[in-house]
Write a protein that holds these residues in place. Structure first.
Motif, PDB file in Angstrom:
ATOM      1  N   GLY A 162       0.781  -1.229   0.000  1.00 49.05           N
ATOM      2  CA  GLY A 162       0.000   0.000   0.000  1.00 49.05           C
ATOM      3  C   GLY A 162       0.812   1.278   0.000  1.00 49.05           C
ATOM      4  N   GLU A 531      -3.983  -2.166  11.380  1.00 53.79           N
ATOM      5  CA  GLU A 531      -3.541  -2.721  10.101  1.00 53.79           C
ATOM      6  C   GLU A 531      -4.510  -3.791   9.609  1.00 53.79           C
ATOM      7  OE1 GLU A 531       0.429  -3.941  11.043  1.00 53.79           O
ATOM      8  OE2 GLU A 531       1.033  -1.894  11.525  1.00 53.79           O
ATOM      9  N   MET A 536      -4.760  -2.531   5.494  1.00 57.03           N
ATOM     10  CA  MET A 536      -3.302  -2.515   5.287  1.00 57.03           C
ATOM     11  C   MET A 536      -2.740  -3.934   5.259  1.00 57.03           C
ATOM     12  SD  MET A 536      -1.912   0.592   7.625  1.00 57.03           S
ATOM     13  CE  MET A 536      -2.321   2.301   7.290  1.00 57.03           C
ATOM     14  N   ALA A 594      -4.685   4.140   4.199  1.00 64.90           N
ATOM     15  CA  ALA A 594      -5.160   3.006   3.390  1.00 64.90           C
ATOM     16  C   ALA A 594      -6.228   3.441   2.396  1.00 64.90           C
ATOM     17  CB  ALA A 594      -5.714   1.919   4.307  1.00 64.90           C
TER      18      ALA A 594
END
Length: 796
Positions: A162, A531, A536, A594
């Motif tokens: 990402g 995350e 992510m 993100a």
């Protein structure tokens, strides 16, 4: 009405995520952003993952990611040296660029515009032996030490997906620039902020592994240093669920969750390193349970036990998460056609500004009036740090909150880090591997790395005397920062109503994991959780493997969003005389980083996928073993080819082998489609070449290349050493070690670190005397009551 940064003018020449996100944060807070673009426009206008992967345009309109990054900005066509641009530069506060070093004469620019803050964002920085090397996100992750620490030993290391370096970099850069403007306005002198993305990823992607290794005496590196957390992301009946167990209590509760409390008898399993060594056995135990449950069932059960837990979302599923829907986190882009995350903080219960649609190329040509410089551009004597005279009470723990307050301390604020001997900062427990040492709680590399330049104070807020002292301190502070669970600060009676009553000029910065309302308000969350829930992790890991956490970036990412919001609040106070209430949810900072996944899905229906070490922008890109490579002595070459010029240079360096001239490899989309066979060809071509010579040779030919540096040994990286990124710091318990500083240099700062991280309660007497005027008798009484102290209770 929010005044924010409405009197700030920013000229933005950048065409990268880092520069664009930095100026987006400034624009969201009210600054006037003027994009100066070439005739063909910012390269980001043409970006979509589909275009880079296939070569097919998404239509005549600008890409959705460009629209997200450039809301509320202006656009003119021009370049450095144009009379119109020169007029605008003279009245600017900040100028952002990502020109390669040497493309802009920085010294001449600073002479021509001495009152302007010039923010230069480059891969390596404007100084040092690597400054002119070609680079990409992948190469920076390899050279920073981040890449080496992530993945299974039996697989190559795997990058964080990402383009996270750019997003974290943009957040840090916005803080650096806004702080420098504060200095410029106070003393009349601008600055050159020389910003290095390599240094960003060393901070965000290695979790102070180098410092931890130094504390252990720098043991010999024997083989791969990468690991994965266990438990972490686990398969369920209908997808993936993510956990983390940062404390012994969370580990114990996890065993309750999976109905295996019998494993408490195996005391070795409580050690994360032992679980990693017995991973197959451990995974079998855990997955026997998780695969019989749905993700929703597991999340509900784990949350009741206060275990950090989240579904592993992607660009489609994250839009439907109950908490984000309830809080209205995703909003329509002003240009229409897709969703995007809102700005990652609120000020006095309101978003920092109203979003306006991104500009068409050259939309504002001839319509922006020049502005006279309001600053002298000269000063006599030394220049104070930007936050000199600002006092901050830092009631944060772990890494996200401490990274925010550390940045404020680096920038000159007097930061008082608050703990209790009954409840030390949780990050100190990461020193558990040093339990054989006296005062082992002072040996946490992450605590020592994230808390330099602070004072240390202990207060037991479960006692009324502790709360009374905290209130007296808040009344003497400009900023009070906390990252407790929402209910905790309210239990202590230290919410916004109390703070503004104590001192109307004090700002309260709250950093809850998920926000102060919504169905997940009281859920526990750490960086790993962010995350997992934001997507992510979905983009990190090999295609034929499971999603993997990125291991760290979300903590400093949250911290820098909060530090930026704090600077905005201080600017607001300059105009209103009043402090502000800031809500900076950790998860919303991560959602902004993100954002590309949500933008790609809602605009084009494209669910982005993890690809290991590959990406849409470069092909070939990956790791290739060189001469002498083995699991015990890894020799990984990192290679990343973004342009056709670089591809031709690679072929030339390799002696123009006939196979690389085949038609399927002559375009990036072709190389992407045939990446696997291309990898096999390159592996054979590199396997007998020495790693160091190969990296140097490729770099000299203009091909982005690097080595995978061990994250546990980056202190001697030639580029980091040359730029003074590491500074030697002497600590009274652990001795002298290298500590990281900031990912940027300033012309006004020689050394960033003024003191080491504080020992627990180290400055109790000094703070209580100098700030509150307490007598020795009053301090002695607090010590006797254990309201304050210098040794954690229950630890030995």
């Amino acid at each position: 009405m929010l005044h924010g940064l409405t009197d700030l003018r920013v000229i933005d020449f950048s065409d990268s995520i880092a520069g664009s996100y930095a100026s987006k944060l400034l624009a969201d807070a009210g600054a006037q952003i003027i994009k100066v673009e070439p005739e063909h426009g910012d390269a980001m206008r043409r970006w979509s993952e589909q275009y880079f992967r296939t070569g097919e345009l998404h239509g005549s309109d600008d890409g959705a990611l460009f629209h997200f990054l450039n809301t509320s900005k202006h656009s003119i066509i021009g370049e450095i040296g144009d009379p119109t641009v020169s007029e605008l530069l003279a009245g600017a506060d900040i100028v952002i660029n990502n020109f390669p070093p040497g493309a802009l004469d920085v010294e001449q620019f600073c002479r021509d515009y001495p009152a302007v803050v010039l923010l230069s964002i480059t891969p390596w920085g404007h100084s040092g032996p690597y400054r002119d090397r070609p680079s990409t996100e992948f190469i920076l992750q390899a050279e920073s030490g981040s890449l080496s620490l992530r993945g299974l030993r039996e697989q190559p290391p795997v990058m964080a997906g990402g383009r996270i370096t750019e997003w974290v970099g943009g957040t840090y850069a916005a803080v650096a620039a806004l702080a420098a403007v504060r200095t410029a306005r106070h003393c009349g002198l601008g600055d050159h902020i020389d910003f290095s993305l390599l240094e960003v990823m060393n901070i965000a992607g290695t979790s102070y592994a180098d410092l931890t290794a130094s504390l252990a005496g720098r043991p010999e590196i024997k083989g791969a240093v990468r690991t994965v957390e266990v438990p972490s992301i686990e398969p369920t009946k209908d997808g993936w669920v993510g956990f983390n167990t940062n404390s012994n209590q969370q580990y114990t509760d996890f065993l309750v969750l999976i109905e295996r409390t019998d494993l408490l008898a195996d005391e070795a399993l409580a050690n994360m390193f032992v679980r990693s060594a017995r991973m197959d056995e451990w995974n079998g135990i855990v997955r026997e349970w998780t695969q019989q449950k749905t993700t929703a069932e597991i999340v509900e059960a784990a949350a009741l036990l206060r275990i950090p837990v989240a579904p592993v979302n992607n660009g489609a599923t994250v839009l439907q998460h109950e908490h984000f829907l309830a809080r209205g986190v995703f909003v329509d882009n002003p240009s229409g056609g897709f969703k995007q995350p809102r700005p990652p903080y609120s000020l006095n219960g309101q978003p920092p500004g109203i979003l306006r649609k991104a500009p068409a190329l050259g939309e504002h040509n001839g319509s922006i009036a020049p502005r006279a410089s309001r600053m002298r551009g000269e000063v006599s004597g030394s220049v104070d740090l930007p936050l000199a005279g600002i006092r901050v009470l830092d009631a944060t723990a772990w890494w996200a909150g401490p990274s925010a307050t550390q940045m404020l301390a680096h920038l000159g604020a007097e930061v008082i880090h608050l703990e209790a001997i009954q409840r030390p900062d949780g990050m100190r427990m990461m020193g558990g591997r040093f339990m054989h040492k006296a005062q082992w709680w002072e040996y946490s590399g992450m605590y020592l790395g994230a808390n330099t330049n602070k004072q240390g104070l202990t207060l037991d807020l479960d006692q009324k005397e502790g709360v009374a002292t905290a209130k007296a301190l808040i009344a003497q502070c400009d900023v009070f920062v906390e990252n407790y669970s929402p209910r905790v600060i309210e239990k202590f009676g230290l919410g916004w109503d109390t703070v503004r009553t104590l001192n109307p000029r004090t700002s309260l910065v709250r950093m809850p994991a998920f926000g102060l309302d919504g169905p997940w308000r009281d859920h526990v969350g750490f960086a790993q959780t962010m995350e997992q829930i934001t997507g992510m992790a979905w983009l990190t890991g090999f295609e034929d493997d499971q999603p993997r956490i990125q291991r760290g970036p979300c903590d400093p990412l949250a911290g820098m969003h909060a530090a930026f919001a704090t600077l905005v609040a201080l600017e607001e106070r300059e105009k209103t005389g009043k402090g502000s209430f800031l809500e900076c949810p950790m998860v919303e900072g991560a959602l902004n980083a993100a954002a590309e996944q949500v933008v790609e899905y809602s605009a084009y229906g494209n669910v982005m996928q993890r690809e290991g070490n590959r990406c849409a922008q470069a092909a070939p890109q990956g790791l290739y073993p060189c001469q002498g490579h083995s699991l015990e002595a890894e020799q990984w070459l990192a290679l990343s080819v973004e342009t056709e010029t670089q591809w031709q240079a690679l072929r030339h360096y390799l002696g123009n082998p006939a196979r690389l001239a085949e038609h399927q490899y002559q375009t990036r989309p072709g190389r992407i489609r045939h990446h696997q066979e291309l990898d096999e060809l390159l592996a054979r071509l590199f396997e007998e070449r020495p790693l160091k010579d190969t990296v140097e040779g490729l770099a000299a030919c203009g091909v982005p290349a690097g080595c995978v540096r061990p994250g546990v040994a980056t202190f001697d990286h030639p580029q980091l050493q040359a730029r003074g990124f590491y500074e030697r710091v002497a600590h009274p318990v652990v001795g002298e070690h290298y500590c990281v500083t900031t990912p940027f240099t300033s012309r006004h700062v020689g050394s960033w670190i003024r003191r080491p991280a504080p020992m627990i309660g180290e400055d109790n007497h000094a703070v209580l005397r100098s700030v509150l005027g307490y007598s020795d008798a009053e301090i002695d009484r607090l010590e006797q009551m254990e309201v304050i102290g210098t040794r954690p209770k229950g630890l030995s």
